[in-house]
Design a protein around this motif. Structure first.
Motif, short mmCIF file in Angstrom:
data_model
loop_
_atom_site.label_atom_id
_atom_site.label_comp_id
_atom_site.label_asym_id
_atom_site.label_seq_id
_atom_site.Cartn_x
_atom_site.Cartn_y
_atom_site.Cartn_z
N ALA A 189 0.60 -1.35 0.05
CA ALA A 189 -0.03 -0.01 0.08
C ALA A 189 0.81 1.08 -0.05
CB ALA A 189 -0.89 0.07 1.33
N ALA A 190 2.18 1.09 0.36
CA ALA A 190 2.98 2.27 0.67
C ALA A 190 3.74 2.67 -0.52
CB ALA A 190 3.99 2.02 1.83
N LEU A 191 3.81 1.59 -1.42
CA LEU A 191 4.70 1.86 -2.78
C LEU A 191 3.93 3.04 -3.56
CD1 LEU A 191 5.76 -1.61 -3.59
CD2 LEU A 191 7.21 0.29 -2.45
N PRO A 192 2.77 3.16 -3.88
CA PRO A 192 2.39 4.17 -4.66
C PRO A 192 2.51 5.54 -4.20
CG PRO A 192 0.65 2.26 -4.50
CD PRO A 192 1.71 2.17 -3.56
N PHE A 193 2.13 5.53 -2.62
CA PHE A 193 2.51 6.67 -1.92
C PHE A 193 3.97 7.45 -2.11
CE2 PHE A 193 0.29 9.37 1.05
CZ PHE A 193 1.10 10.19 1.80
N ALA A 194 4.96 6.38 -2.01
CA ALA A 194 6.29 6.58 -2.18
C ALA A 194 6.63 7.23 -3.30
CB ALA A 194 7.21 5.52 -1.77
N GLY A 195 6.06 6.68 -4.52
CA GLY A 195 6.00 7.18 -5.98
C GLY A 195 5.60 8.61 -6.03
N ARG A 196 4.46 8.94 -5.54
CA ARG A 196 3.94 10.07 -5.74
C ARG A 196 4.82 11.30 -4.92
NH1 ARG A 196 -0.73 7.26 -4.95
NH2 ARG A 196 -1.12 8.03 -3.02
N LEU A 197 5.49 10.66 -3.98
CA LEU A 197 6.48 11.70 -3.28
C LEU A 197 7.85 11.85 -3.78
CD1 LEU A 197 6.00 10.35 0.66
CD2 LEU A 197 5.65 12.73 -0.35
N GLY A 198 8.08 11.15 -5.04
CA GLY A 198 9.06 11.15 -5.82
C GLY A 198 10.20 10.36 -5.65
N VAL A 199 9.87 9.36 -4.66
CA VAL A 199 10.83 8.12 -4.15
C VAL A 199 10.54 7.25 -5.29
CG1 VAL A 199 11.57 6.60 -2.66
CG2 VAL A 199 10.79 8.99 -1.92
N ASP A 200 11.64 7.09 -6.13
CA ASP A 200 11.63 5.93 -7.33
C ASP A 200 12.86 5.57 -7.77
OD1 ASP A 200 10.43 3.72 -8.68
OD2 ASP A 200 10.18 5.23 -10.70
N PRO A 201 13.44 4.70 -7.55
CA PRO A 201 12.97 3.66 -6.78
C PRO A 201 13.44 3.75 -5.24
CG PRO A 201 15.12 2.95 -7.52
CD PRO A 201 14.87 4.24 -8.28
N ALA A 202 12.64 2.68 -4.57
CA ALA A 202 12.61 3.12 -2.94
C ALA A 202 13.71 2.01 -2.43
CB ALA A 202 11.42 2.84 -2.43
N LEU A 203 14.54 2.59 -1.70
CA LEU A 203 15.47 1.47 -0.88
C LEU A 203 15.00 1.23 0.33
CD1 LEU A 203 18.42 0.40 -0.62
CD2 LEU A 203 19.02 2.48 0.52
N LEU A 204 15.17 -0.23 0.46
CA LEU A 204 14.72 -0.79 1.98
C LEU A 204 15.95 -1.57 2.16
CD1 LEU A 204 11.93 -0.62 -0.08
CD2 LEU A 204 11.01 -1.72 2.22
N THR A 205 16.23 -1.56 3.56
CA THR A 205 17.21 -2.42 3.93
C THR A 205 16.58 -3.26 5.22
OG1 THR A 205 17.95 -0.99 5.75
CG2 THR A 205 18.89 -0.52 3.74
N CYS A 206 17.27 -4.52 5.58
CA CYS A 206 17.03 -5.09 6.65
C CYS A 206 18.10 -5.93 7.25
CB CYS A 206 15.97 -6.21 6.72
SG CYS A 206 16.26 -7.40 5.36
N ASP A 207 17.99 -6.36 8.38
CA ASP A 207 19.31 -6.98 8.94
C ASP A 207 19.32 -8.35 8.28
OD1 ASP A 207 20.55 -9.16 10.88
OD2 ASP A 207 21.02 -6.88 11.71
N ARG A 208 20.51 -8.81 8.04
CA ARG A 208 20.70 -10.22 7.22
C ARG A 208 19.88 -11.26 8.09
NH1 ARG A 208 25.82 -13.37 7.40
NH2 ARG A 208 26.82 -12.62 9.62
N SER A 209 19.59 -11.25 9.08
CA SER A 209 19.17 -12.33 10.17
C SER A 209 17.83 -12.05 10.10
CB SER A 209 19.77 -12.43 11.49
OG SER A 209 19.62 -10.92 12.13
N ASN A 210 17.10 -11.06 9.70
CA ASN A 210 15.70 -10.86 9.63
C ASN A 210 14.82 -11.52 8.47
OD1 ASN A 210 13.19 -9.87 9.82
ND2 ASN A 210 13.93 -7.76 10.83
N THR A 211 14.85 -12.63 8.53
CA THR A 211 14.02 -13.33 7.58
C THR A 211 12.75 -12.72 7.23
OG1 THR A 211 15.38 -15.41 8.35
CG2 THR A 211 13.68 -15.84 6.69
#
Length: 196
Positions: free
Chosen positions: A126-148
């Motif tokens: 649901a957040a991806l279209p919102f991010a796009g309208r904010l001019g965030v494209d592409p969006a970077l997401l990070t996570c800890d490698r142990s967070n499956t």
């Protein structure tokens, strides 16, 4: 049906219950939540204190009242159903060199009592279209490698792994197609709402 919407006063009880559940759990809170607790936990039991907290969350999108742990403007959205707060998502409007390594554009957390029911995946979608309208494209997401669990959510939503930096996995997700499919109104699952 759950949806994303800006922080609102009507979630006062539900939000505080979720925070109490989170802080009583075995996992420590992250730096963003620790800062929020330092600034607001002493007064947000009262309506006026919670209103100050909601106003701060909304101000971040304008670049106002930014605390040290949120160094760039960010839109804060709550994942809700009825009057129940289920999780929090924020979209940083730009990145610092540090956020490029760890943190990214989008961060999210599902309340402990709502986990394991698909909310994280639905909230990110649901957040991806919102991010796009904010001019965030592409969006970077990070996570800890142990967070499956986080890794699976990001990949289900189209995240493409770029690399690993330390313990941080870095994924990119395009938002342009999500914006096009979301139409010109609110993104699917995003409700515009006034503060009170």
């Amino acid at each position: 049906m759950p949806r994303l919407e800006p922080p609102h006063l009507r979630f006062h009880r539900s939000y505080l219950a979720a925070v109490a559940e989170q802080t009583a759990g075995p996992r420590p809170v992250g730096p963003l939540m620790a800062g929020v607790l330092d600034r607001h936990a002493g007064g947000w039991q009262e309506s006026e204190g919670f209103a100050r907290f909601v106003a701060e969350m909304r101000a971040w999108a304008r670049g106002d009242q930014l605390p040290p742990e949120m160094p760039v403007p960010a839109t804060v959205l709550w994942w809700t159903e009825g009057d129940t707060h289920l999780g929090t998502l924020f979209i940083r409007h730009r990145l610092t060199p540090q956020l490029l390594d760890f943190g990214g554009h989008i961060g999210a957390a599902v309340n402990a009592g709502a986990r394991g029911r698909g909310h994280a995946t639905a909230m990110l979608r649901a957040a991806l279209p919102f991010a796009g309208r904010l001019g965030v494209d592409p969006a970077l997401l990070t996570c800890d490698r142990s967070n499956t669990a986080s890794r699976k959510v990001i990949e289900k939503c189209g995240g493409v792994l770029e690399d690993r930096r330390g313990n941080s996995l870095r994924y990119w997700i395009g938002t342009a197609n999500a914006t096009k499919t979301g139409g010109t109104g609110s993104a699917p699952g995003v409700e515009a709402s006034s503060q009170s």
